[in-house]
Design an enzyme around this catalytic site. Structure first.
Site, PDB file in Angstrom:
ATOM      1  N   ASP A 144       0.855  -1.181   0.000  1.00  0.00           N
ATOM      2  CA  ASP A 144       0.000   0.000   0.000  1.00  0.00           C
ATOM      3  C   ASP A 144       0.898   1.240   0.000  1.00  0.00           C
ATOM      4  O   ASP A 144       1.906   1.254   0.724  1.00  0.00           O
ATOM      5  CB  ASP A 144      -0.840  -0.037   1.288  1.00  0.00           C
ATOM      6  CG  ASP A 144      -2.019   0.902   1.252  1.00  0.00           C
ATOM      7  OD1 ASP A 144      -1.837   2.078   0.905  1.00  0.00           O
ATOM      8  OD2 ASP A 144      -3.123   0.454   1.600  1.00  0.00           O
ATOM      9  N   ALA A 154      -2.154  -0.670  13.182  1.00  0.00           N
ATOM     10  CA  ALA A 154      -1.932  -2.097  12.956  1.00  0.00           C
ATOM     11  C   ALA A 154      -1.725  -2.367  11.471  1.00  0.00           C
ATOM     12  O   ALA A 154      -0.826  -3.121  11.073  1.00  0.00           O
ATOM     13  CB  ALA A 154      -3.119  -2.889  13.491  1.00  0.00           C
ATOM     14  N   TYR A 155      -2.546  -1.749  10.637  1.00  0.00           N
ATOM     15  CA  TYR A 155      -2.434  -1.969   9.180  1.00  0.00           C
ATOM     16  C   TYR A 155      -1.113  -1.404   8.652  1.00  0.00           C
ATOM     17  O   TYR A 155      -0.331  -2.105   8.022  1.00  0.00           O
ATOM     18  CB  TYR A 155      -3.615  -1.315   8.469  1.00  0.00           C
ATOM     19  CG  TYR A 155      -3.558  -1.435   6.957  1.00  0.00           C
ATOM     20  CD1 TYR A 155      -3.887  -2.637   6.320  1.00  0.00           C
ATOM     21  CD2 TYR A 155      -3.175  -0.350   6.167  1.00  0.00           C
ATOM     22  CE1 TYR A 155      -3.830  -2.744   4.936  1.00  0.00           C
ATOM     23  CE2 TYR A 155      -3.123  -0.451   4.780  1.00  0.00           C
ATOM     24  CZ  TYR A 155      -3.447  -1.654   4.167  1.00  0.00           C
ATOM     25  OH  TYR A 155      -3.386  -1.758   2.796  1.00  0.00           O
ATOM     26  N   GLY A 156      -0.874  -0.122   8.933  1.00  0.00           N
ATOM     27  CA  GLY A 156       0.299   0.556   8.376  1.00  0.00           C
ATOM     28  C   GLY A 156       1.605  -0.096   8.796  1.00  0.00           C
ATOM     29  O   GLY A 156       2.503  -0.305   7.979  1.00  0.00           O
TER      30      GLY A 156
END
Ligand SMILES: NC(=O)c1ccc[n+]([C@@H]2O[C@H](COP(=O)([O-])OP(=O)(O)OC[C@H]3O[C@@H](n4cnc5c(N)ncnc54)[C@H](OP(=O)(O)O)[C@@H]3O)[C@@H](O)[C@H]2O)c1
Length: 245
Positions: A144, A154-156
């Protein structure tokens, strides 16, 4: 690498970006393992589409919850049994939680790392053990543009770790396997946002290209990385320049 007749595993291939990548690989002549977790019907549809693409096209579906290492291992073994060693691995499956520092829970953090980083790692490890010495392989990880500015914790951070994994694998699986990642900008809006409002929000923030990307643009970047044997450890931004602004 010529993808024709190669064994390709695409995770999260029932729907959305994963389906487009599986179809592109099927169209390139691969024997495609279509992985899914909850989207069994969609995955079967993806496989049926590939099987009907042209003579020689071949696909089968494989279920696994990538949060659990035992299921990741079973997935690798089932694909090996059905098709032989995986030569092209596309780590597409992912989860995306928007929470920031104040709200992120340890459960969400662990889940993101299990699905977004550990599963790609375990599948690469299985691929490494399956391929015979001197065999050529490719890994393409779906990342991404946001890893340039990770704010969704959490995603990053899990996707930033995926970049580290990409580079580590590129070194350790060389010279036989080239490992790269595609960092996407907005291609398909997440399904949990109502479409009328977010499309407007996304539109204000699309970067230099000022539009969303297409599934074909993602698939052609993946195919380029598979066909080129001299690119490894690289991040290709397919984001219309979004990471620059
Ligand atoms: N869409 C975009 O515009 C965009 C933008 C930037 C980056 N990306 C990246 O591109 C990739 C694909 O994007 P997308 O929007 O198509 O992804 P998505 O729809 O959010 O998720 C793809 C698939 O991941 C699978 N998955 C989730 N949890 C799983 C689990 N526990 N076990 C196994 N599979 C699991 C799901 O499979 P099932 O449905 O079978 O459960 C799902 O269909 C992702 O890596 C994403 O981070 C996408």
């Amino acid at each position: 690498m010529d993808p024709n007749r190669k064994v390709a595993l695409v995770t999260g291939a029932g729907r959305r970006v994963g389906r487009a990548l599986a179809l592109a690989l099927g169209d390139a002549g691969c024997r495609v393992a279509v992985h899914y977790d909850t989207s069994g019907k969609d995955a079967q549809e993806t496989a049926d589409l590939i099987n009907s693409l042209k003579p020689g096209s071949e696909a089968a579906v494989f279920k696994a919850d990538l949060e659990h290492p035992t299921e990741v291992e079973s997935l690798a073994n089932s694909v090996l049994e059905r098709f032989g060693p995986v030569q092209i691995l596309v780590n597409n499956a992912s989860i995306f939680d928007r929470t920031g520092l104040a709200d992120v829970t340890t459960e969400s953090w662990d889940r993101h790392f299990a699905i977004n980083v550990r599963a790609p790692f375990l599948l690469a490890k299985a691929m490494n053990s399956q391929l015979t010495e001197g065999a050529n392989g490719k890994i393409v990880n779906l990342n991404d543009w946001r890893t340039a500015r990770p704010t969704r914790f959490a995603y990053g951070v899990s996707k930033t770790a995926l970049s580290g994994l990409t580079r580590s694998l590129a070194v350790t699986m060389a010279p036989g396997v080239q490992v790269n990642e595609i960092a996407l900008g907005a291609v398909l809006p997440p399904e949990d946002i109502p479409l009328d409002r977010p499309r407007e929000e996304i539109k204000t923030n699309l970067g230099p290209a000022d539009r969303m990307g297409t599934l074909n643009e993602v698939a052609s970047a993946m195919l380029m990385l598979i066909q080129n044997d001299f690119i490894t450890g690289e991040t290709i931004n397919v984001d219309g320049g979004r990471h620059l602004v």
